[in-house]
Write a protein that holds these residues in place. Sequence first.
Motif, PDB file in Angstrom:
ATOM      1  N   LEU A 262      -3.590 -12.365 -18.379  1.00  0.00           N
ATOM      2  CA  LEU A 262      -4.304 -13.567 -18.538  1.00  0.00           C
ATOM      3  C   LEU A 262      -4.829 -14.055 -19.837  1.00  0.00           C
ATOM      4  CD1 LEU A 262      -6.301 -13.170 -14.972  1.00  0.00           C
ATOM      5  CD2 LEU A 262      -4.228 -14.544 -15.560  1.00  0.00           C
ATOM      6  N   ARG A 263      -4.719 -12.999 -20.864  1.00  0.00           N
ATOM      7  CA  ARG A 263      -5.031 -13.553 -22.197  1.00  0.00           C
ATOM      8  C   ARG A 263      -4.930 -14.835 -22.697  1.00  0.00           C
ATOM      9  NH1 ARG A 263      -4.043  -8.937 -24.706  1.00  0.00           N
ATOM     10  NH2 ARG A 263      -5.686  -7.937 -23.399  1.00  0.00           N
ATOM     11  N   GLN A 264      -3.476 -14.966 -22.823  1.00  0.00           N
ATOM     12  CA  GLN A 264      -3.030 -16.100 -23.349  1.00  0.00           C
ATOM     13  C   GLN A 264      -3.596 -17.393 -22.638  1.00  0.00           C
ATOM     14  OE1 GLN A 264       1.215 -16.069 -23.970  1.00  0.00           O
ATOM     15  NE2 GLN A 264       1.225 -18.169 -24.902  1.00  0.00           N
ATOM     16  N   ASP A 265      -3.691 -17.229 -21.258  1.00  0.00           N
ATOM     17  CA  ASP A 265      -3.924 -18.619 -20.546  1.00  0.00           C
ATOM     18  C   ASP A 265      -5.734 -18.829 -20.854  1.00  0.00           C
ATOM     19  OD1 ASP A 265      -1.437 -18.841 -19.432  1.00  0.00           O
ATOM     20  OD2 ASP A 265      -2.000 -17.944 -17.436  1.00  0.00           O
ATOM     21  N   VAL A 266      -6.309 -17.804 -20.721  1.00  0.00           N
ATOM     22  CA  VAL A 266      -7.783 -17.959 -21.158  1.00  0.00           C
ATOM     23  C   VAL A 266      -7.881 -18.363 -22.619  1.00  0.00           C
ATOM     24  CG1 VAL A 266      -9.549 -16.732 -21.118  1.00  0.00           C
ATOM     25  CG2 VAL A 266      -8.257 -16.204 -19.323  1.00  0.00           C
ATOM     26  N   GLN A 267      -6.958 -18.024 -23.462  1.00  0.00           N
ATOM     27  CA  GLN A 267      -7.386 -18.255 -24.923  1.00  0.00           C
ATOM     28  C   GLN A 267      -7.089 -19.996 -24.797  1.00  0.00           C
ATOM     29  OE1 GLN A 267      -8.600 -16.372 -27.002  1.00  0.00           O
ATOM     30  NE2 GLN A 267      -8.434 -18.003 -28.580  1.00  0.00           N
ATOM     31  N   ALA A 268      -6.088 -20.450 -24.142  1.00  0.00           N
ATOM     32  CA  ALA A 268      -5.816 -21.894 -24.269  1.00  0.00           C
ATOM     33  C   ALA A 268      -6.911 -22.621 -23.721  1.00  0.00           C
ATOM     34  CB  ALA A 268      -4.675 -22.166 -23.385  1.00  0.00           C
ATOM     35  N   LEU A 269      -7.781 -22.091 -22.906  1.00  0.00           N
ATOM     36  CA  LEU A 269      -9.243 -22.739 -22.278  1.00  0.00           C
ATOM     37  C   LEU A 269     -10.367 -22.447 -23.065  1.00  0.00           C
ATOM     38  CD1 LEU A 269      -8.105 -22.439 -18.526  1.00  0.00           C
ATOM     39  CD2 LEU A 269      -7.853 -24.442 -19.785  1.00  0.00           C
ATOM     40  N   LYS A 270     -10.248 -21.867 -24.379  1.00  0.00           N
ATOM     41  CA  LYS A 270     -11.170 -21.335 -24.965  1.00  0.00           C
ATOM     42  C   LYS A 270     -12.428 -22.405 -25.099  1.00  0.00           C
ATOM     43  CE  LYS A 270     -12.653 -19.073 -29.178  1.00  0.00           C
ATOM     44  NZ  LYS A 270     -12.273 -18.617 -30.538  1.00  0.00           N
ATOM     45  N   GLU A 271     -12.034 -23.695 -25.577  1.00  0.00           N
ATOM     46  CA  GLU A 271     -13.085 -24.851 -25.628  1.00  0.00           C
ATOM     47  C   GLU A 271     -13.863 -25.206 -24.361  1.00  0.00           C
ATOM     48  OE1 GLU A 271     -13.067 -29.440 -27.362  1.00  0.00           O
ATOM     49  OE2 GLU A 271     -11.340 -28.321 -27.184  1.00  0.00           O
ATOM     50  N   LEU A 272     -12.862 -25.165 -23.198  1.00  0.00           N
ATOM     51  CA  LEU A 272     -13.478 -25.564 -21.970  1.00  0.00           C
ATOM     52  C   LEU A 272     -14.545 -24.368 -21.451  1.00  0.00           C
ATOM     53  CD1 LEU A 272     -12.857 -27.452 -19.576  1.00  0.00           C
ATOM     54  CD2 LEU A 272     -11.655 -25.714 -18.590  1.00  0.00           C
ATOM     55  N   ILE A 273     -13.946 -23.219 -21.655  1.00  0.00           N
ATOM     56  CA  ILE A 273     -14.957 -22.273 -21.317  1.00  0.00           C
ATOM     57  C   ILE A 273     -16.265 -22.140 -22.080  1.00  0.00           C
ATOM     58  CG2 ILE A 273     -14.954 -19.560 -21.535  1.00  0.00           C
ATOM     59  CD1 ILE A 273     -12.108 -19.681 -20.802  1.00  0.00           C
ATOM     60  N   GLN A 274     -16.101 -22.274 -23.451  1.00  0.00           N
ATOM     61  CA  GLN A 274     -17.254 -22.307 -24.131  1.00  0.00           C
ATOM     62  C   GLN A 274     -18.335 -23.508 -23.855  1.00  0.00           C
ATOM     63  OE1 GLN A 274     -16.106 -22.369 -28.239  1.00  0.00           O
ATOM     64  NE2 GLN A 274     -15.582 -20.079 -28.324  1.00  0.00           N
ATOM     65  N   ARG A 275     -18.034 -24.685 -23.466  1.00  0.00           N
ATOM     66  CA  ARG A 275     -18.488 -25.831 -23.329  1.00  0.00           C
ATOM     67  C   ARG A 275     -19.287 -25.649 -21.860  1.00  0.00           C
ATOM     68  NH1 ARG A 275     -16.399 -31.912 -21.982  1.00  0.00           N
ATOM     69  NH2 ARG A 275     -18.377 -32.968 -21.517  1.00  0.00           N
ATOM     70  N   TRP A 276     -18.619 -24.996 -20.790  1.00  0.00           N
ATOM     71  CA  TRP A 276     -19.319 -24.911 -19.545  1.00  0.00           C
ATOM     72  C   TRP A 276     -19.732 -23.229 -19.261  1.00  0.00           C
ATOM     73  CZ3 TRP A 276     -20.568 -29.468 -18.296  1.00  0.00           C
ATOM     74  CH2 TRP A 276     -19.551 -30.592 -18.592  1.00  0.00           C
ATOM     75  N   ARG A 277     -19.525 -22.635 -20.419  1.00  0.00           N
ATOM     76  CA  ARG A 277     -20.498 -21.349 -20.550  1.00  0.00           C
ATOM     77  C   ARG A 277     -19.785 -20.396 -19.232  1.00  0.00           C
ATOM     78  NH1 ARG A 277     -26.505 -23.263 -20.745  1.00  0.00           N
ATOM     79  NH2 ARG A 277     -26.952 -21.126 -19.946  1.00  0.00           N
ATOM     80  N   ILE A 278     -18.472 -20.426 -19.024  1.00  0.00           N
ATOM     81  CA  ILE A 278     -17.948 -19.647 -18.019  1.00  0.00           C
ATOM     82  C   ILE A 278     -17.651 -18.147 -18.299  1.00  0.00           C
ATOM     83  CG2 ILE A 278     -16.048 -19.447 -16.363  1.00  0.00           C
ATOM     84  CD1 ILE A 278     -15.605 -22.586 -16.570  1.00  0.00           C
ATOM     85  N   ARG A 279     -18.299 -17.166 -17.894  1.00  0.00           N
ATOM     86  CA  ARG A 279     -18.160 -15.750 -18.333  1.00  0.00           C
ATOM     87  C   ARG A 279     -17.205 -15.163 -17.347  1.00  0.00           C
ATOM     88  NH1 ARG A 279     -20.240 -12.230 -21.984  1.00  0.00           N
ATOM     89  NH2 ARG A 279     -18.704 -10.547 -22.114  1.00  0.00           N
ATOM     90  N   SER A 280     -17.366 -15.308 -15.817  1.00  0.00           N
ATOM     91  CA  SER A 280     -16.477 -14.879 -14.822  1.00  0.00           C
ATOM     92  C   SER A 280     -15.980 -15.917 -14.030  1.00  0.00           C
ATOM     93  CB  SER A 280     -17.119 -13.669 -13.994  1.00  0.00           C
ATOM     94  OG  SER A 280     -17.538 -12.624 -14.900  1.00  0.00           O
TER      95      SER A 280
END
Length: 671
Positions: free
Chosen positions: A331-349
């Motif tokens: 999943l690392r590549q898929d999660v990396q593509a959503l890095k900006e979305l994850i940081q903006r909404w503070r998603i850890r899990s």
Amino acid sequence: MRNSASVVEELLRTIPQLRAQLYFKTSLTALSHAMEDQVLAGTDRPLVIASFQQARFYRQEANRYLRIADITDQVYVLSARGSGFDHCSNAYETIAFEADDSLTQEWHLVVIGQEYSACLICRERSPVTLVNRGPGSPALEQTRRFEGIWTLDRQVAQRAANMLLARIKGYRPELEAKIAQAQQLCCQPGVAITVPSDGFGSDPFAQRLVTYLQAGQYKLLKAYKAMSAQERRERLVNSITSAIRHSLDPSEIFQIAVRELGQVLQVCRCLIYRCSQDGDQVTIQYEYLQPSLPSLLGEQWPLANNPLFQRVQQQQQMLAVEDTAAADATLRQDVQALKELIQRWRIRSWLMVPLIHQQRLLGMIELHHCQATPHSWSEDDKALVDAIATQLSLAIIQAEAYAHLQDLNQQLEDLERTRSNLIAITGHELRTPLSTIQVCLESLAHEPDMPPELSQVMLQSALDDAERMRKLVQDFLTLSRLESGRIEWNLESLSLQECVDLALSSVQTHHGQQVCAQIDVTLPKTLPLVRADGEWLVEVLVKLLDNACKFTSERDRILIQATQPDPATVQVTVADTGRGIEPQRLEIVFDRFYQEEGALRRTTGGTGLGLAMCRQIIEGLGGQIWATSDGKDQGSQFHFTVPAAQDSLETESTRLGRRSQSPSRSNRRRS
């Protein structure tokens, strides 16, 4: 007298060899009763010191201490000051300590006699709380835990008794003489304190008893936790099921589900949204959110550019990401593509569970944990969310089926109204001409000596009514073809002027010598060609002109004009100065069988199908049709649009200039 020092800590500090152990409240209750029962069953007159955290705990044991007081006069009971409990010297001594004393967090029982001794010195730890305690959850008393010492060692018991007697003396100095007698019993200077390696000094039977009690309590607590988890799962599923039973509105069901699911699982954010196989993004409308987190309500949530969503859609299985900061290799590549979305909404899990019915994607449930530490999604949590997803999928399908059923019911109602109108109109429109035809034919058959002039009138009347019936049947068939979509449109570039001329000729032929209003035509010379089916466009103009003639008198006027509101559209207007239309009826005049005066009492002829046919034709040609009027006796205007021909720049004036074989027509006619 306030004392913040803990007896447990003081005892452990005084005797470093001691090791504190963990006890459940049930185990301590059993040990305390065993120590008290030993006093009640013996003949010794021991020293007994009991400390209860609150008066309500003491009241449960008050009768036992009255019986113990009959055996020995050295009984001291401590508890927090409250209603019914204060300093007192009755059957035994009661000592009420202040609410801020450390004794409010501790549980003590010390027994010292001539033949035996026992000591129980404990302090309560933070209570275990079960999430969302329901009717099936254990009582809080059964989950209370204590940390401390239980031993039969005499020297440890004497040291603990001295500490408690000092507390008692501080609260009740008047008991100094009686306390001195108790200290003589428990204080023996010069005796070394020897504590076994296990830190308790209890016999093997007592150790096994405690071990058995503790193991049983651990099993009980584990069972209670499993029951609590099962209860919260069933309660959540039942609440969703109840919402589905009481409502067919997906919005209401989603609102309940997102709130209940977020609270039960204690997630930071819970989202539920509808989506399709080919959607690019979706607007978030249902969200459960913990305080201090950014809300997604009203935000556009990406789907097409979301690799995790695409993975769930393709595999049609839930996807769990325990740590977006350190995702596994798959999943690392898929999660990396959503890095900006994850940081903006503070998603850890992240947990994504699809709503699927018969391999059709209906929506998605998303759970977000936004703490600094990642969250591990347990199998119970996954199973619970999956069960809710199944219920929501059924709710969506059920709501869609109900909506479809409502549409079918509406169509049936429309068909029933159509049937009623059809019976009424055809009964009226067919009965009248049939009666005329029958009378004429019967007259010709039974009166052979009828004058030729009258015979001609009879034949002409029969022919006219037969034609009227033919047109009625033809209108029914034409409208049926239009509404069923069985028309093949032959689109070509046409001159609007030629279509108007053909329509005027048809109207003049139809009306003959009947009185009709004056018809004027105003078409700009620069008007472009139109893209339409000529036969059907002429049909629309004929029916609009027939309708105008029907509701105008000889003194009124009818105007045909055209404009070009934009380069791709030509707008045609047929206006008259006749009867007019009331504003609230401007839309329903295009309904099938609509008659301004009613189907059976109108003064004008017709079936009420003409304008309905016009709407079907114009919409089939890619245009629109509507009516305007200032009200009764203010005239009416019927407007429709058709596409302008884009493949030719030829105007009406250029085309007309080359029509060498076409006869010229006047732009003004009287029919």
